[in-house]
Design an enzyme around this catalytic site. Structure first.
Site, PDB file in Angstrom:
ATOM      1  N   ARG A 236      68.658  44.665  10.002  1.00  0.00           N
ATOM      2  CA  ARG A 236      69.709  45.476  10.645  1.00  0.00           C
ATOM      3  C   ARG A 236      70.727  44.624  11.406  1.00  0.00           C
ATOM      4  NH1 ARG A 236      65.439  45.565  13.966  1.00  0.00           N
ATOM      5  NH2 ARG A 236      64.259  47.120  12.795  1.00  0.00           N
ATOM      6  N   THR A 300      68.898  30.340  25.500  1.00  0.00           N
ATOM      7  CA  THR A 300      68.105  29.101  25.631  1.00  0.00           C
ATOM      8  C   THR A 300      67.538  28.681  24.276  1.00  0.00           C
ATOM      9  OG1 THR A 300      66.060  30.289  26.162  1.00  0.00           O
ATOM     10  CG2 THR A 300      67.468  29.652  28.017  1.00  0.00           C
ATOM     11  N   TYR A 303      64.805  25.604  23.788  1.00  0.00           N
ATOM     12  CA  TYR A 303      63.997  25.226  24.957  1.00  0.00           C
ATOM     13  C   TYR A 303      63.586  26.492  25.696  1.00  0.00           C
ATOM     14  CZ  TYR A 303      68.649  25.557  27.192  1.00  0.00           C
ATOM     15  OH  TYR A 303      69.894  25.979  27.608  1.00  0.00           O
ATOM     16  N   GLU A 456      58.602  40.474  21.635  1.00  0.00           N
ATOM     17  CA  GLU A 456      58.759  40.228  20.198  1.00  0.00           C
ATOM     18  C   GLU A 456      59.843  41.093  19.599  1.00  0.00           C
ATOM     19  OE1 GLU A 456      57.791  40.930  15.850  1.00  0.00           O
ATOM     20  OE2 GLU A 456      58.114  42.303  17.518  1.00  0.00           O
ATOM     21  N   GLU A 465      59.501  31.305  23.171  1.00  0.00           N
ATOM     22  CA  GLU A 465      59.624  30.539  24.416  1.00  0.00           C
ATOM     23  C   GLU A 465      58.347  29.736  24.674  1.00  0.00           C
ATOM     24  OE1 GLU A 465      62.682  30.522  25.599  1.00  0.00           O
ATOM     25  OE2 GLU A 465      63.041  31.985  24.012  1.00  0.00           O
ATOM     26  N   GLU A 468      58.315  26.759  22.326  1.00  0.00           N
ATOM     27  CA  GLU A 468      59.291  25.758  22.782  1.00  0.00           C
ATOM     28  C   GLU A 468      58.785  25.009  24.020  1.00  0.00           C
ATOM     29  OE1 GLU A 468      63.389  27.928  21.160  1.00  0.00           O
ATOM     30  OE2 GLU A 468      62.747  28.223  23.240  1.00  0.00           O
ATOM     31  N   ASP A 485      50.456  41.800  13.503  1.00  0.00           N
ATOM     32  CA  ASP A 485      51.494  42.617  14.138  1.00  0.00           C
ATOM     33  C   ASP A 485      51.097  44.072  13.911  1.00  0.00           C
ATOM     34  OD1 ASP A 485      53.937  43.960  14.779  1.00  0.00           O
ATOM     35  OD2 ASP A 485      55.046  42.119  14.446  1.00  0.00           O
ATOM     36  N   GLY A 559      50.827  49.657   3.456  1.00  0.00           N
ATOM     37  CA  GLY A 559      50.964  50.597   2.361  1.00  0.00           C
ATOM     38  C   GLY A 559      52.306  51.275   2.457  1.00  0.00           C
ATOM     39  N   HIS A 579      59.376  52.270  14.423  1.00  0.00           N
ATOM     40  CA  HIS A 579      60.189  52.160  15.646  1.00  0.00           C
ATOM     41  C   HIS A 579      60.685  53.512  16.159  1.00  0.00           C
ATOM     42  CE1 HIS A 579      61.292  47.585  15.148  1.00  0.00           C
ATOM     43  NE2 HIS A 579      59.995  47.807  15.261  1.00  0.00           N
ATOM     44  N   SER A 655      71.179  20.933 -18.969  1.00  0.00           N
ATOM     45  CA  SER A 655      69.800  20.618 -18.605  1.00  0.00           C
ATOM     46  C   SER A 655      69.658  19.185 -18.129  1.00  0.00           C
ATOM     47  CB  SER A 655      68.866  20.863 -19.795  1.00  0.00           C
ATOM     48  OG  SER A 655      68.808  22.239 -20.108  1.00  0.00           O
ATOM     49  N   HIS A 736      62.082  23.508   9.296  1.00  0.00           N
ATOM     50  CA  HIS A 736      61.218  23.329   8.112  1.00  0.00           C
ATOM     51  C   HIS A 736      62.085  23.274   6.856  1.00  0.00           C
ATOM     52  CE1 HIS A 736      57.607  23.676   5.669  1.00  0.00           C
ATOM     53  NE2 HIS A 736      56.864  23.803   6.754  1.00  0.00           N
TER      54      HIS A 736
END
Length: 796
Positions: A236, A300, A303, A456, A465, A468, A485, A559, A579, A655, A736
């Site tokens: 969203r 922040t 950090y 979260e 936080e 970090e 979760d 599900g 929510h 290729s 990553h």
């Protein structure tokens, strides 16, 4: 957070099943795929594996033989002269056996202790009142007190974070000077669902939405207009970002029953609470922070948000235009005002799944008729306020090996029975079970840390936080992070994991009885199709996986009405009101998990997985699974590079040029597989040496522990070697090189994201030749990281 919008297929992600607001924030990762070979590859690979593996296997075989023969000294020293010094090399005197309990005894406790009745009790507590981020200290302290009662040393950690709370709002459809429709922006109070009528229930709003008053014609020209959009497609917050980028001045987002599969009023189902269909007044709240740019406190980034730290500007991290969520019942007048005006949404977006046609909605996109305007008013209070993580610790015998398990506690509503408190209730049962083991004298081999995160929902704040703040310690010590979760809203076991953890979760799933015993003895694993998704974002694993390089896993029973989860059965009892006030204890008790058996089962899975990772002498990782994943992701890159080159080279050259561009990464992955094969083989032999039936001398065991520690160190640092310190070009928080959320999906994962961003979005700022250079640059960066990871495990 924990749920994704419907993710559209992207060249930069796994070619994925269509997902929805009810699906995990994850992407499909098939385990293996044949990779392209080069001249003499088979011979080269066999020689390399032999050269790498033979010394390790020789040492391991000698160790096994010595132990089986009952020798007291592996290296020929006098054992009696070195017992005292050798003891220092053992984590505890009984190693490799358990400390205080045998491993089998511990597993028996973890399988027999979790209780559906207790999980229901914890759920009832967490969902009894509002617990918005920064406003749930009493829950943080209650959680700490329960954990302490169960023998786990716990404390509350606070951060000072920048977030918003709703003040007032308005959404009206005007026809000239006349108010044609005024939205209540309220969910119906239901007599059968007590928490929907609480006086202190939380208004509908978006986290990190901007304040504003927008009054505009709802025409087709976008600049200066208000976007009226449905949930689905992308996260969203990125809908709001795109509208802002196009010069729009406000966004309204509604939930469409077209995303609810077959369980709809149109198909004859009654709406909640009388039946399983979506209540028409349900509203999906949620954050609109630009999650794929950087999670956590937007002031922040990079950090921890501690008192007195410098605060960064928020531009480019959260919206500057207002937005509001609305129910489909109150979206109807706005949608009908566009009927017959302009193209149909399906002609532009064939995957469009609108479910309001029977309500006289044609899904026309406009422009609107003259005189029709929308008034959107959104007033938010932004504050810097404390939020509170609850942290529990069971100290282990090995100081620098730590397993972390977390769930977030905060919710947008008074309920949150699924998101997040099905996970909270289950985590309590995990900790209570480990508490039983502690009472019997058990101590873990590795330290176990439990976390109940706050914030979260706004943007993974509490976990980000904390990571970090403790990044140096995590870099040195963290073995894995286990996340839950939404723990239970359906019968389908769903997993997302770093490839290192595939082996562990498959093993654990086969040990836990399924609540769905259609045949005696069925386990979760025997009913699961084995699908393991990649890590995207949208829950608290993000900072661990993408910033700290800690291999992570998310587990749940999920599900969807249409069965559109990977391998999902569709056998759910009711539409999940994500929510919404209707994500309540009453809904969970009737539709989500009647009997709370899946709460109990997910607790057993988490507990056994934590025990496996903390107790087994050799960490239960598999590096070859990582190699298989890298090969798969490389195959997808080939398709993208061919598309980039298609207009610049002949078909015959296509290729060849693709192979040249990807050659550094192809070689690095091939070498990585060789080293991974050797490491896994070494680990298997060392593990077999720890499984002797008669305990050898302390000195022999200390020598064996040295080998085990070397293997574990190699496994532990492997994920960290995929970090690139400067980060991705357009979002430097993400470090990553293999995994990140898609920059324009937010939840769904991208693989080799730096390369894909150059491929997919480079045409916006670069010439074709410069774009090609950037692709080569990122191929080189990824190749260097893969090579570093391979060399790291080779040198062990």
């Amino acid at each position: 957070m924990a749920r994704s919008a419907q993710q559209q297929p992207s060249a930069g992600r796994e070619k994925a099943e269509m997902s929805s607001e009810h699906t995990p924030l994850l992407q499909n990762v098939p385990v293996d795929e044949r990779r392209e070979r080069y001249s003499n590859a088979r011979l080269r690979r066999m020689c390399t594996i032999g050269l790498i593996t033979i010394p390790f296997l020789t040492l391991a075989i000698v160790a096994v033989c010595v132990l089986l023969a009952g020798e007291s000294d592996l290296f020929g020293d006098d054992p009696e002269s070195s017992i005292d010094s050798a003891t220092d090399y053992l984590p505890h005197p009984a190693w490799p056996a358990g400390n205080g309990l045998y491993y089998a005894e511990l597993k028996d406790i973890l399988l027999s202790t979790p209780s559906a009745a207790k999980a229901r009790e914890w759920s009832q507590y967490y969902t009894a009142g509002p617990h918005l981020a920064g406003k749930n200290l009493s829950q943080a302290e209650w959680t700490r007190d329960r954990w302490e009662e169960w023998g786990v040393k716990s404390h509350v950690v606070d951060y000072e974070v920048y977030i918003n709370y709703p003040v007032s709002h308005r959404l009206a459809l005007l026809d000239g000077e006349r108010v044609a429709f005024e939205a209540t922006l309220e969910e119906d109070v239901l007599e059968d669902d007590p928490t929907t009528g609480l006086e202190d229930r939380i208004p509908v709003f978006h986290g990190y939405s901007a304040s504003g008053n927008a009054l505009v014609n709802a025409g087709i020209a976008l600049e200066g207009k208000i976007a009226f959009v449905k949930y689905g497609g992308i996260f969203r917050g990125l809908k709001v970002k795109r509208a802002e980028d196009l010069g729009m001045i406000g966004v309204v987002i509604y939930s469409d029953p077209g995303d609810d599969g077959d369980i709809t009023e149109e198909n004859g189902y009654k709406p909640y609470p009388a039946g399983p269909a979506r209540n028409p007044s349900a509203v999906q709240r949620g954050s609109v922070e630009y999650l794929s740019i950087g999670p956590g406190d937007p002031t922040t980034i990079g950090y921890p948000s501690k008192p007195g730290v410098p605060r960064q500007p928020t531009e480019g991290k959260i919206p500057v235009i207002p937005s509001l969520p609305v129910s489909y019942a109150e979206a109807l007048p706005f949608l009908r005002a566009l009927n017959g005006l302009g193209s149909n949404a399906t002609s532009i977006w064939p995957e469009h799944s609108g479910g309001l046609g029977y309500k006289n909605v044609s899904y026309s996109i406009g422009p609107s008729p003259p005189g029709v305007t929308i008034n959107l008013v959104n007033t938010q209070e932004y504050v810097t306020t404390p939020l509170w993580n609850t942290i529990g610790i069971i100290n282990g015998s090995i100081a620098n090996e730590v397993v972390i398990i977390g769930n977030h506690r905060d919710a947008w509503i008074a309920g949150g029975a699924a998101d997040p408190n099905s996970g909270s209730a289950s985590l309590n049962e995990v900790i209570r079970s480990f508490g039983v083991a502690l009472s019997k004298g058990w101590e873990p081999q590795r330290t176990i840390v439990f976390a109940s995160w706050d914030g979260e929902e706004y943007g993974l704040i509490g976990s980000t936080e904390w990571v970090e703040e403790y990044i140096p310690w995590l870099t040195d010590a963290a073995v894995a992070y286990i996340n839950v979760d939404v723990g239970a809203i359906g019968p389908d076991f769903a997993v997302a994991a770093a490839p290192l953890l595939n082996k562990a979760i498959m093993d654990v799933a086969l040990q836990v009885p399924s609540p769905n015993q259609t045949i005696a003895g069925q386990t979760v694993g025997s009913l699961w199709n084995g699908h393991i998704s990649t890590m995207g974002s949208g829950s608290d694993f993000t900072a661990f996986q993408d910033f700290a390089g800690v291999p992570s896993i998310n587990v749940e029973f999920s599900g969807s009405p249409g069965g559109n989860l990977p391998g999902g059965s569709g056998k759910v009892k009711g539409v999940y009101h994500y929510h919404s006030n209707y994500d309540s204890f009453a809904w969970m008790d009737k539709y989500g998990d009647p009997g709370f058996l899946y709460h109990e089962t997910i607790a057993k899975i988490i507990a056994l997985l934590a025990a496996k990772l903390s107790e087994e002498p050799v960490i239960s990782f598999n590096a070859v699974d990582y190699a298989a994943g890298l090969e798969r992701y490389l195959g997808h890159l080939r398709d993208g590079v061919k598309e980039l080159l298609h207009s610049t080279v002949t078909e015959a050259e296509l290729s060849i040029e693709t192979v040249k561009i990807l050659a550094p990464l192809t070689r690095a992955i091939a070498d990585f597989r060789d080293h991974a094969t050797a490491l896994d083989s070494w680990a298997d032999f060392v593990e077999s040496a720890t499984a002797g039936t008669s305990p050898p001398s302390i000195h022999v065991r200390s020598k064996l522990y040295t080998s085990v520690h070397a293997v574990n160190t190699a496994y532990k640092r492997l994920e960290r070697d995929f970090l690139y310190a400067p980060g991705l070009d357009s979002r430097t928080w993400f470090k990553h090189v293999v995994f990140a959320p898609g920059i324009w999906t937010g939840y769904a994962g991208a693989t080799f994201p730096g390369v894909w961003e150059a491929l997919e979005y480079g045409d916006e700022k670069w010439t074709a030749e410069e774009r090609k250079k950037q692709v080569k640059r990122w191929v080189g960066i990824c190749a260097d990281a893969v090579a570093k990871a391979g060399e790291g495990i080779k040198a062990t």
